[in-house]
Structures are given as C-alpha cells and as structure tokens.
Design an enzyme around this catalytic site. Structure first.
Site, PDB file in Angstrom:
ATOM      1  N   CYS A  71       0.784  -1.177   0.035  1.00  0.00           N
ATOM      2  CA  CYS A  71      -0.125   0.152  -0.024  1.00  0.00           C
ATOM      3  C   CYS A  71       1.011   1.335  -0.067  1.00  0.00           C
ATOM      4  CB  CYS A  71      -0.930   0.003   1.040  1.00  0.00           C
ATOM      5  SG  CYS A  71      -0.095   0.016   2.988  1.00  0.00           S
ATOM      6  N   HIS A 108      -1.250  11.366  15.891  1.00  0.00           N
ATOM      7  CA  HIS A 108      -1.741  10.766  14.684  1.00  0.00           C
ATOM      8  C   HIS A 108      -0.883   9.736  14.202  1.00  0.00           C
ATOM      9  CE1 HIS A 108      -4.171   9.851  11.247  1.00  0.00           C
ATOM     10  NE2 HIS A 108      -2.870  10.033  10.247  1.00  0.00           N
ATOM     11  N   HIS A 111      -3.983   4.622  10.148  1.00  0.00           N
ATOM     12  CA  HIS A 111      -5.235   3.940  10.208  1.00  0.00           C
ATOM     13  C   HIS A 111      -5.387   2.606  10.198  1.00  0.00           C
ATOM     14  CE1 HIS A 111      -6.389   7.802   8.523  1.00  0.00           C
ATOM     15  NE2 HIS A 111      -7.396   7.802   9.236  1.00  0.00           N
ATOM     16  N   ASP A 115      -8.179  -5.845   6.951  1.00  0.00           N
ATOM     17  CA  ASP A 115      -7.939  -6.540   5.752  1.00  0.00           C
ATOM     18  C   ASP A 115      -6.554  -7.249   5.734  1.00  0.00           C
ATOM     19  OD1 ASP A 115      -6.268  -4.279   5.309  1.00  0.00           O
ATOM     20  OD2 ASP A 115      -7.558  -3.928   3.416  1.00  0.00           O
ATOM     21  N   ARG A 123      -4.470  -4.580   9.549  1.00  0.00           N
ATOM     22  CA  ARG A 123      -3.488  -3.922   8.896  1.00  0.00           C
ATOM     23  C   ARG A 123      -3.275  -2.387   9.387  1.00  0.00           C
ATOM     24  NH1 ARG A 123      -3.498  -0.622   3.883  1.00  0.00           N
ATOM     25  NH2 ARG A 123      -5.729  -1.312   3.612  1.00  0.00           N
ATOM     26  N   CYS A 125      -1.877   0.609   9.090  1.00  0.00           N
ATOM     27  CA  CYS A 125      -1.314   1.220   8.222  1.00  0.00           C
ATOM     28  C   CYS A 125      -0.845   2.637   8.716  1.00  0.00           C
ATOM     29  CB  CYS A 125      -2.272   1.760   6.958  1.00  0.00           C
ATOM     30  SG  CYS A 125      -1.813   2.045   5.386  1.00  0.00           S
TER      31      CYS A 125
END
Length: 136
Positions: A71, A108, A111, A115, A123, A125
C-alpha cells in the site's frame, strides 16, 4: 480527547526538531496529515527492532509484526503493547475509517483496516513520519 502528555504546537515543534524528526512529522502527528505512499523511510525498512511514537517514545510495534501490504506505508498486524494505540472513528474524505493515535500523547499515526493477511486480520497502516525505530 485528553492524553497523559499534552503540549502546545510550539512545544511539539521544538521537541520534534530536537529529535531530528522528518519535516512532515509535525503535520502528520499533530494535524493528521498523511505522507505520500512509498515515500516514508520505514515503508521498505526490515531491520529487527521496535517502532515507537516519534513524539513521546511510546512503544507501538515490533518489527516481527511488520509486513509488506503493497500500500506504500509501513504496515503491522498488531500493536506491541495492548492499549498503546487508541482507535477513533474518522469520517473525513467521504469515508468511514478507524484512525490510530498514540494513547500516550495523541499523535496521529495512521489507520487500521480489517484486511490484514495474518491471524489478526488487521493492517495497521502507519505514517513513517509518526514513527521512530530502535534497532534491536
């Protein structure tokens, strides 16, 4: 949202500069920006060690849980310490996602998606700019 560590924007900027954080670290961690895919220093990083919050140093992920999701961002299957990451519903950009922030300082991180290819099915990410790696 209150967290154990709270600072002003000026204090966060100074702390990140002192740590030699990436230029995007302040916007990513304090204003939920996202680095472009395949540009982060940890996306293709496979050394053995631990990933920590760039803002407060909290331990977030073990290198053994990192995988190549394709990704463009570092991806992990589980947090290193239960409760190290707080999940928040994110309805920005016309979609519903689960935002991850550091439970200790509110930075932050990225996310989490349901999946992932491992037994957790998750995951995480993450933005490289929100992480600090400590080699084992």
């Amino acid at each position: 949202m209150t967290t154990p560590i709270e600072k002003t924007d000026a204090e966060w900027k100074a702390l990140l500069a002192e740590k030699g954080a990436e230029p995007a670290a302040f916007e990513v961690t304090r204003h939920a920006a996202t680095e472009r895919p395949f540009t982060g220093k940890y996306e293709a990083h496979w050394d053995d060690g631990t990933y920590h919050c760039i803002c407060c140093g909290a331990k977030l992920f073990e290198s053994g849980t990192k995988f190549d999701a394709g990704c463009g961002w570092p991806s992990f299957s589980e947090e290193a310490v239960p409760g190290a990451i707080r999940n928040i519903v994110d309805r920005s950009h016309g979609m519903v996602r689960t935002e991850n922030v550091c439970a200790n300082c509110g930075a932050h991180l990225g996310h989490v998606f349901p999946d992932g290819p491992t037994e957790t099915g998750l995951r995480y990410c993450m933005n490289s700019a929100s992480l600090d790696f400590k080699k084992k």
